[in-house]
Design an enzyme around this catalytic site. Structure first.
Site, PDB file in Angstrom:
ATOM      1  N   TRP A 164     -31.773  11.535  19.113  1.00 35.12           N
ATOM      2  CA  TRP A 164     -30.476  11.878  19.431  1.00 35.12           C
ATOM      3  C   TRP A 164     -29.507  10.894  19.241  1.00 35.12           C
ATOM      4  O   TRP A 164     -30.003   9.706  19.557  1.00 35.12           O
ATOM      5  CB  TRP A 164     -30.455  12.200  21.198  1.00 35.12           C
ATOM      6  N   CYS A 205      -5.381  -6.403   5.220  1.00 36.30           N
ATOM      7  CA  CYS A 205      -6.521  -6.220   6.245  1.00 36.30           C
ATOM      8  C   CYS A 205      -7.657  -7.096   5.599  1.00 36.30           C
ATOM      9  O   CYS A 205      -8.342  -7.830   6.233  1.00 36.30           O
ATOM     10  CB  CYS A 205      -7.089  -5.083   6.175  1.00 36.30           C
ATOM     11  N   ALA A 259       0.670  -1.217  -0.133  1.00 37.13           N
ATOM     12  CA  ALA A 259       0.027  -0.109   0.016  1.00 37.13           C
ATOM     13  C   ALA A 259       0.939   1.459  -0.021  1.00 37.13           C
ATOM     14  O   ALA A 259       0.840   2.041  -0.942  1.00 37.13           O
ATOM     15  CB  ALA A 259      -1.014  -0.174   1.200  1.00 37.13           C
TER      16      ALA A 259
END
Lengths: 452, 452
Positions: B438, B48, B12
């Site tokens: 909320w 991953c 990467a």
């Protein structure tokens, strides 16, 4: 003697304010008497849940009630339902109310007044708009009326307006087995998104079997012998209807406040300061107020339960003797249409053009999980940034499962006035079942930063 | 003549750097020659994703490859695989490499060096730790070795370490039909969460049928006649094992850099500036560097693909002649164990205690959708805030579908140093299918603010 607080409107804003005022006063060692009146039959309910009740996802209106009248009474609030406020004198400090159950009118004096009268559906100003069978969807009582109609059952429904409530109600009625037409004035449905994303909403509605009529203005409602609606007439054609649902927006219900000479903005919403205070001894919160938009830097009317709850809590804290402020909004909202999720915050490209802002707009296609991960789904992110500063102006997301709530990251970036370059480099969570290695929001931000 | 860039490590960070350097140089009108060497067989893959490949979610290692060696070559990068860098002279500007396929050693001179050598699994320093059948999981080649072992098939697996990789590999092997024991030194699994949330992870592992052994240190590996591992010995007991997977973390693979006298931090990771520059003509990014933690205000070693990609891009932009900076991290990470999602960002309560910070910690239970909405799932949010400033220090989330990615809102709040009081009032998206009115994150922030 305890100060008397009178609350007009016993839904989210009013009852959040009432409950929090009692808590706040208790913490300050003050004693308050709180009376809440409402012309309806319910307290503290989720109006946003009504379409899902009508769709059958939610079994009963009771499930939408966060706190019942008796629960509020047990907390020391004198709740009076089916009781309508009809006159207000802020100089003398009283409200005249009609108890429709008892058929009695009385004046209630107050030391502090909370106006939480909410909003009312806009009815098109055309012939027949008052006919039976044409429903707004704003209160649980409205929802009950729609459900009563659906029990008949009608076969053809027309929804006027393809915004949040319009889409949700259209889907609910499709799931109830009706043939549904949605009529909207805009180029594409969901005009809080730019039309290039609205096309995806349009397609999702058609996949669900909804007949979508765009760029069409309603000119009349036709009625039958009994006075009930039978068709809707638009400049694009006439559509038969056994039931009509209005998704044409709402207006602040501020008639009393206007008559009392309280300050209103251009939308008709009450103007408050950031403590939710309107004037000496007068407070307001929820769908009847204008709210400060931190991105537009202007007052707006955005009737959403999440703002109503927060404002009510701020109001109650201050009224009770504590300190809190409502810091404004950035224009975040989301919903879903069948399996398509949609969300927005801040300015659309159209908004930026209308505001004459120098800007860039980019759109990217990505996936909700790593591209190789099972269950990964498409997501489209559109982002608008100010030129030359790079400041994020707004974002829109349309996609499948796991797309829309990502708008919160953009809302946080707007809140803190990040540039798209900064947003692209923030530390968002990554693992293959949850995201691509650059989150789709960051792919869009990166592209916008590259374009600047 | 074109400057020559030599990249050590073709995953990467290295390949993001290489690709971006070419783009950046092109934009600046510069010409670069780019050579990338890697001792493995692959380029630009998702490490991953390895546990999901082993679990069977991903059909082949090729699916984890974002860009193949040939694709990189087509973009003008000279990729040389199975080629190991064995010596480095930064004064003279060359790297000695062994081409294991050709059996040839050569020195490659460079103008600019990119060190992207990644990290290597930590092997417990106990007898038998080098035995056959004990696998780290860091590269696709490691993954292939595990899969080859599983084909035999073994019956009993032991995973050492209950962190991200440990949990993901344990689940993968359960799904492959093995009996799995996870051994961890901590009080509860997943020590990047506080133990009070770790108990939920523990329970989820047991629901999956994993035998969880906590507070146990590995003291030896037993081996059989053929030299392969047969059991793992801990101070809590001995566990038979046909295969052992190490989830005991990784260390920066910086042997070459250390020998060359380049600056390393206490973790052994290279120290770079925020352009990813190590020294004159030497750059580094990814799992082999230390990264600035904006919350801890200290350098940390956090080997994650998302940082590697971002740092590689920043490095490449600067190397090519553009300008970019890597602004640090806040410690965001997430994963899932069966149907339990877990996420964290910033400091845990334990971290705050260890740092001697005056703080409050609160935990709330809520739901991922409105409480009444079908498919709503439990979510636990723990939040730590600094006293008396109210600044958010960290958050942890454990819950079912739709829980963990909410950590991004907390990461954004940490990034911009919001107080919990401010976070509670931000404009997050609400609709019944997506959130309570909320958001759970705001319920936690509100509770923390109340406690301050």
């Amino acid at each position: 003697m305890a100060d008397r607080v009178l609350v007009i409107g016993a839904d989210a804003a009013g009852m959040s304010a009432a409950s929090q005022a009692l808590r706040s006063a208790k913490a300050a060692g003050r004693s308050l008497e709180v009376i809440a009146v409402d012309r309806g039959h319910w307290t503290s309910y989720s109006a946003c849940g009504i379409p899902y009740w009508i769709a059958g996802d939610v079994p009963s209106p009771g499930a939408l009630v966060a706190r019942s009248p008796d629960e509020h009474r047990a907390n020391g609030i004198d709740v009076r339902l089916v009781t309508e406020a009809v006159a207000l004198d802020t100089d003398a400090g009283w409200v005249e109310v009609v108890d429709h159950a008892a058929g009695r009118t009385e004046r209630i004096g107050y030391d502090e007044l909370v106006i939480a009268t909410g909003a009312a559906p806009v009815r098109p100003d055309v012939p027949g708009a008052g006919a039976a069978g044409i429903h707004g969807v704003q209160t649980l009582d409205d929802g009950a009326a729609v459900l009563e109609s659906l029990a008949r059952p009608p076969e053809r429904a027309v929804v006027v307006g393809a915004g949040y409530i319009g889409l949700e109600m259209a889907e609910a009625m499709v799931r109830r087995g009706l043939a549904v037409t949605v009529v909207d004035r805009g180029e594409e449905p969901m005009n809080t998104l730019d039309p290039d994303l609205g096309t995806q909403v349009h397609a999702a509605m058609e996949r669900m079997g909804i007949d979508v009529v765009t760029s069409a203005a309603v000119t009349a409602f036709e009625t039958g012998p009994g006075g009930a609606v039978t068709a809707i007439v638009t400049d694009a054609g006439t559509y038969p209807a056994d039931i009509v649902v209005l998704g044409t927006g709402v207006r602040p219900a501020t008639g009393l406040a206007r008559a009392a000479g309280l300050p209103l903005g251009p939308s008709g919403g009450l103007r408050t300061d950031d403590t939710q205070r309107v004037a000496d001894g007068v407070w307001s919160a929820g769908d009847c107020v204008e709210t400060w938009d931190r991105v537009r830097r202007d007052w707006v009317h955005v009737p959403l339960g999440t703002h109503a709850n927060k404002q009510g809590r701020v109001l109650g804290t201050n009224l009770g003797g504590g300190q809190a402020r409502f810091p404004g909004i950035v224009g975040t909202a989301l919903t879903k249409v069948c399996d398509l999720e949609l969300a927005r915050t801040g300015l659309t490209e159209g908004d930026a053009v209308a505001a004459g802002l120098d800007h860039v707009a980019v759109t990217i296609e990505s996936t909700t999980r790593s591209g190789y991960f099972p269950g990964t789904r498409p997501i489209t992110v559109k982002m608008v940034a100010e030129r030359p500063t790079g400041r994020l102006l707004g974002a829109q997301i349309v996609g499948r499962d796991g797309s829309a709530k990502r708008i919160d990251v953009c809302a946080m970036a707007l809140w803190t006035e990040l540039t798209v370059g900064e947003l692209a480099m923030t530390d968002l969570a990554y693992a293959p079942p949850f995201s691509s290695v650059w989150d789709p929001v960051q792919i869009a931000a990166r592209k916008a930063a590259d374009r600047l």
